[in-house]
Design a protein around this motif. Structure first.
Motif, PDB file in Angstrom:
ATOM      1  N   CYS A 317      11.920  16.438   2.920  1.00 43.96           N
ATOM      2  CA  CYS A 317      11.093  15.255   2.665  1.00 43.96           C
ATOM      3  C   CYS A 317      11.410  14.788   1.251  1.00 43.96           C
ATOM      4  N   ARG A 318      12.001  13.615   1.119  1.00 43.53           N
ATOM      5  CA  ARG A 318      12.427  13.128  -0.186  1.00 43.53           C
ATOM      6  C   ARG A 318      11.229  12.896  -1.101  1.00 43.53           C
ATOM      7  N   PRO A 319      11.225  13.489  -2.304  1.00 39.14           N
ATOM      8  CA  PRO A 319      10.081  13.315  -3.216  1.00 39.14           C
ATOM      9  C   PRO A 319       9.952  11.874  -3.701  1.00 39.14           C
ATOM     10  N   THR A 320       8.733  11.401  -3.714  1.00 42.47           N
ATOM     11  CA  THR A 320       8.427  10.085  -4.271  1.00 42.47           C
ATOM     12  C   THR A 320       8.024  10.244  -5.739  1.00 42.47           C
ATOM     13  N   GLN A 321       7.633   9.147  -6.372  1.00 42.59           N
ATOM     14  CA  GLN A 321       7.234   9.223  -7.773  1.00 42.59           C
ATOM     15  C   GLN A 321       6.030  10.118  -7.955  1.00 42.59           C
ATOM     16  N   ALA A 322       5.058  10.012  -7.054  1.00 43.61           N
ATOM     17  CA  ALA A 322       3.871  10.877  -7.142  1.00 43.61           C
ATOM     18  C   ALA A 322       4.255  12.339  -6.948  1.00 43.61           C
ATOM     19  N   ALA A 323       5.200  12.594  -6.047  1.00 40.62           N
ATOM     20  CA  ALA A 323       5.622  13.969  -5.798  1.00 40.62           C
ATOM     21  C   ALA A 323       6.301  14.576  -7.018  1.00 40.62           C
ATOM     22  N   THR A 324       7.158  13.804  -7.696  1.00 42.17           N
ATOM     23  CA  THR A 324       7.837  14.346  -8.874  1.00 42.17           C
ATOM     24  C   THR A 324       6.842  14.651  -9.986  1.00 42.17           C
ATOM     25  N   LEU A 325       5.794  13.858 -10.090  1.00 44.97           N
ATOM     26  CA  LEU A 325       4.775  14.125 -11.106  1.00 44.97           C
ATOM     27  C   LEU A 325       4.020  15.411 -10.778  1.00 44.97           C
ATOM     28  N   ASN A 326       3.759  15.641  -9.500  1.00 45.51           N
ATOM     29  CA  ASN A 326       3.101  16.892  -9.097  1.00 45.51           C
ATOM     30  C   ASN A 326       3.987  18.096  -9.403  1.00 45.51           C
ATOM     31  N   LEU A 327       5.286  17.961  -9.131  1.00 48.99           N
ATOM     32  CA  LEU A 327       6.200  19.053  -9.442  1.00 48.99           C
ATOM     33  C   LEU A 327       6.252  19.323 -10.945  1.00 48.99           C
ATOM     34  N   ALA A 328       6.276  18.255 -11.738  1.00 49.06           N
ATOM     35  CA  ALA A 328       6.292  18.417 -13.187  1.00 49.06           C
ATOM     36  C   ALA A 328       5.016  19.093 -13.676  1.00 49.06           C
ATOM     37  N   HIS A 329       3.898  18.767 -13.047  1.00 48.72           N
ATOM     38  CA  HIS A 329       2.621  19.376 -13.425  1.00 48.72           C
ATOM     39  C   HIS A 329       2.672  20.881 -13.211  1.00 48.72           C
ATOM     40  N   ILE A 330       3.287  21.306 -12.104  1.00 45.98           N
ATOM     41  CA  ILE A 330       3.410  22.742 -11.832  1.00 45.98           C
ATOM     42  C   ILE A 330       4.341  23.396 -12.840  1.00 45.98           C
ATOM     43  N   LEU A 331       5.494  22.774 -13.083  1.00 50.62           N
ATOM     44  CA  LEU A 331       6.489  23.373 -13.965  1.00 50.62           C
ATOM     45  C   LEU A 331       5.994  23.486 -15.403  1.00 50.62           C
ATOM     46  N   TYR A 332       5.209  22.517 -15.826  1.00 52.39           N
ATOM     47  CA  TYR A 332       4.734  22.520 -17.213  1.00 52.39           C
ATOM     48  C   TYR A 332       3.858  23.731 -17.498  1.00 52.39           C
ATOM     49  N   ARG A 333       3.193  24.226 -16.474  1.00 50.31           N
ATOM     50  CA  ARG A 333       2.276  25.351 -16.645  1.00 50.31           C
ATOM     51  C   ARG A 333       2.989  26.700 -16.529  1.00 50.31           C
ATOM     52  N   VAL A 334       4.283  26.671 -16.293  1.00 48.80           N
ATOM     53  CA  VAL A 334       5.063  27.899 -16.159  1.00 48.80           C
ATOM     54  C   VAL A 334       5.756  28.207 -17.478  1.00 48.80           C
ATOM     55  N   ASP A 335       5.900  29.493 -17.790  1.00 49.47           N
ATOM     56  CA  ASP A 335       6.628  29.875 -18.998  1.00 49.47           C
ATOM     57  C   ASP A 335       8.048  29.323 -18.952  1.00 49.47           C
ATOM     58  N   GLU A 336       8.554  28.921 -20.109  1.00 44.61           N
ATOM     59  CA  GLU A 336       9.869  28.294 -20.166  1.00 44.61           C
ATOM     60  C   GLU A 336      10.962  29.215 -19.640  1.00 44.61           C
ATOM     61  N   GLU A 337      10.825  30.539 -19.864  1.00 46.53           N
ATOM     62  CA  GLU A 337      11.842  31.480 -19.398  1.00 46.53           C
ATOM     63  C   GLU A 337      11.892  31.545 -17.875  1.00 46.53           C
ATOM     64  N   GLN A 338      10.771  31.267 -17.210  1.00 47.71           N
ATOM     65  CA  GLN A 338      10.701  31.340 -15.756  1.00 47.71           C
ATOM     66  C   GLN A 338      10.898  29.979 -15.083  1.00 47.71           C
ATOM     67  N   ARG A 339      11.041  28.933 -15.875  1.00 44.58           N
ATOM     68  CA  ARG A 339      11.011  27.577 -15.320  1.00 44.58           C
ATOM     69  C   ARG A 339      12.161  27.310 -14.359  1.00 44.58           C
ATOM     70  N   SER A 340      13.353  27.791 -14.681  1.00 43.88           N
ATOM     71  CA  SER A 340      14.481  27.526 -13.781  1.00 43.88           C
ATOM     72  C   SER A 340      14.294  28.227 -12.445  1.00 43.88           C
TER      73      SER A 340
END
Length: 439
Positions: A317-340
């Motif tokens: 399912c191709r991510p829309t603009q709202a979807a990419t923002l949700n993904l960014a919200h999740i990633l921001y809360r993850v430690d930088e070492e684990q982000r990839s």
């Protein structure tokens, strides 16, 4: 994402990937047309391959049709003309060093492109030349050498000889029934490319794909040998255990700036993680960008790349603009070492399992999967803070002045190299091998 798109995208993708991803036969009726520009570095590299290509073609595809375009398209990705010129020259120098083209490798950044006066002289010479076939291609190659190496004296001499030909010879040429060896068009093209069967093959990146196609359709009279230093997907330049240990000791760092909605970014990231990161002991850092509108893409390219990298990508399912923002919200809360690692898991759910990152139940599943090992006391993050993080990544990415995504920055000791897109992933291995030789 709309309900229809959420249900139809996986069905569409499954149908697409289950059908033959390569058209068995392209029409060869119109032969091969080569589009060039005198002031395009990629065209300069391409003309160095044309005589050999024509020798390999079966008779009915000869001669190659040459079209010289006089206009350049607007620079990609909003780059200025100066930034695009600098990138083009540096990139062409890297290609020349890898594949042994003539491009003044010892001075990879010429101060300027061929001047308008020299280009006009080159045009006059090519328009009046009586040569045809392979001889004409060798002349074309020599003209490009003179232009790009600023050999004004040689060009002046050749121009004098071409424009002072006897009138009888010129009239005989004009009355000949031979087709013109070259055409000049007042048309804008981004860079040199070849046209075959209605498909564009960009120079130099798609040249091997074209020769494979020609070989498959039995349009070559011998085995093609081009770009012998090309690094295929899944191929490792360093295999010796001792040399591999030395490369791993370099502790290279790779930063990738990518669009979360871009399927090519998923394929590249998954491939790099599987084939290169652990193998060469590379530290991988990912930097998500704001929504780039890259959820519309070339399905054929995605299918071909998925098979070559052996990275799955359907159903999705191709991510829309709202979807990419949700993904960014999740990633921001993850430690930088684990982000990839977390990003790879999230994108795998989207591109392989068909989860919709804009559908609340799916977002909850993605969130719990990503943050499960984290502390339950994580504080909520405001949307402006997430947007500011994405914008800062965008500013850092823009500073590298690259024409395409994803942008990759490879740090080996004190040396930093910047490149972009799926066409330059091979540079990771190439640069590591060069660093090994230097050490």
């Amino acid at each position: 994402m709309s309900l229809a798109r959420r249900w139809l995208d996986p069905i569409r993708s499954r149908w697409f990937f289950n059908r033959p991803y390569r058209q068995r036969h392209l029409s060869s009726r119109n032969g091969i047309t080569v589009y060039l520009r005198f002031d395009d570095a990629y065209s300069y590299l391409l003309v160095q391959l044309l005589p050999q290509l024509e020798e390999l073609l079966i008779p009915r595809l000869k001669p190659l049709k040459i079209v010289i375009c006089t206009q350049a398209s607007s620079p990609p990705n909003g780059l200025t003309a100066q930034a695009w010129q600098r990138y083009m020259l540096d990139d062409a120098a890297a290609l020349a060093a890898q594949h042994r083209f003539v491009f003044d490798v010892n001075n990879p950044a010429p101060t300027s492109l061929p001047s308008a006066a020299l280009i006009q002289q080159a045009t006059d010479i090519l328009q009046t030349s009586p040569l045809r076939g392979t001889d004409y291609l060798h002349l074309l190659q020599d003209i490009f050498h003179m232009l790009w190496q600023n050999q004004q004296g040689k060009l002046n001499t050749l121009h004098y000889m071409a424009t002072r030909r006897p009138a009888s010879a010129i009239s005989a040429k004009s009355s000949s029934h031979d087709t013109p060896a070259i055409r000049f068009m007042d048309e804008a093209i981004p860079s040199g490319f070849l046209l075959f069967g209605g498909r564009h093959y960009r120079a130099i990146d798609d040249f091997l794909r074209l020769t494979r196609r020609l070989k498959q359709q039995k349009l070559l009279n011998n085995e093609p040998i081009f770009l012998i230093n090309h690094i295929e997907w899944g191929e490792h330049l360093v295999n010796d255990p001792e040399s591999l240990n030395e490369v791993q000791a370099l502790h290279a760092q790779l930063d990738i700036y990518l669009a979360l909605e871009d399927p090519v970014s998923w394929l590249i990231l998954a491939y790099i993680k599987r084939e290169l990161v652990d193998y060469y002991n590379i530290s991988l850092n990912v930097h998500p960008l704001p929504y780039q509108g890259r959820d519309e893409f070339d399905w054929g390219l995605i299918a071909r790349l998925s098979r070559r990298t052996e990275v799955g990508i359907a159903p999705f399912c191709r991510p829309t603009q709202a979807a990419t923002l949700n993904l960014a919200h999740i990633l921001y809360r993850v430690d930088e070492e684990q982000r990839s690692e977390i990003l790879l898991d999230l994108l795998k759910c989207i591109w392989c399992k068909g989860l919709d990152a804009s559908f609340a139940p799916h977002v909850q599943r993605l969130t719990s999967m990503a943050l499960e090992p984290a502390s339950p006391t994580l504080l909520p993050v405001d949307l402006p803070e997430i947007q500011a993080w994405l914008d800062s990544n965008q500013l850092a990415c823009n500073a590298y002045q690259q024409p395409d995504l994803p942008v990759m920055v490879l740090q080996i000791g004190e040396q930093r190299q910047v490149f972009n897109s799926l066409y330059r992933v091979w540079r990771i291995e190439s640069l590591l091998a060069e660093a090994l030789e230097e050490s």
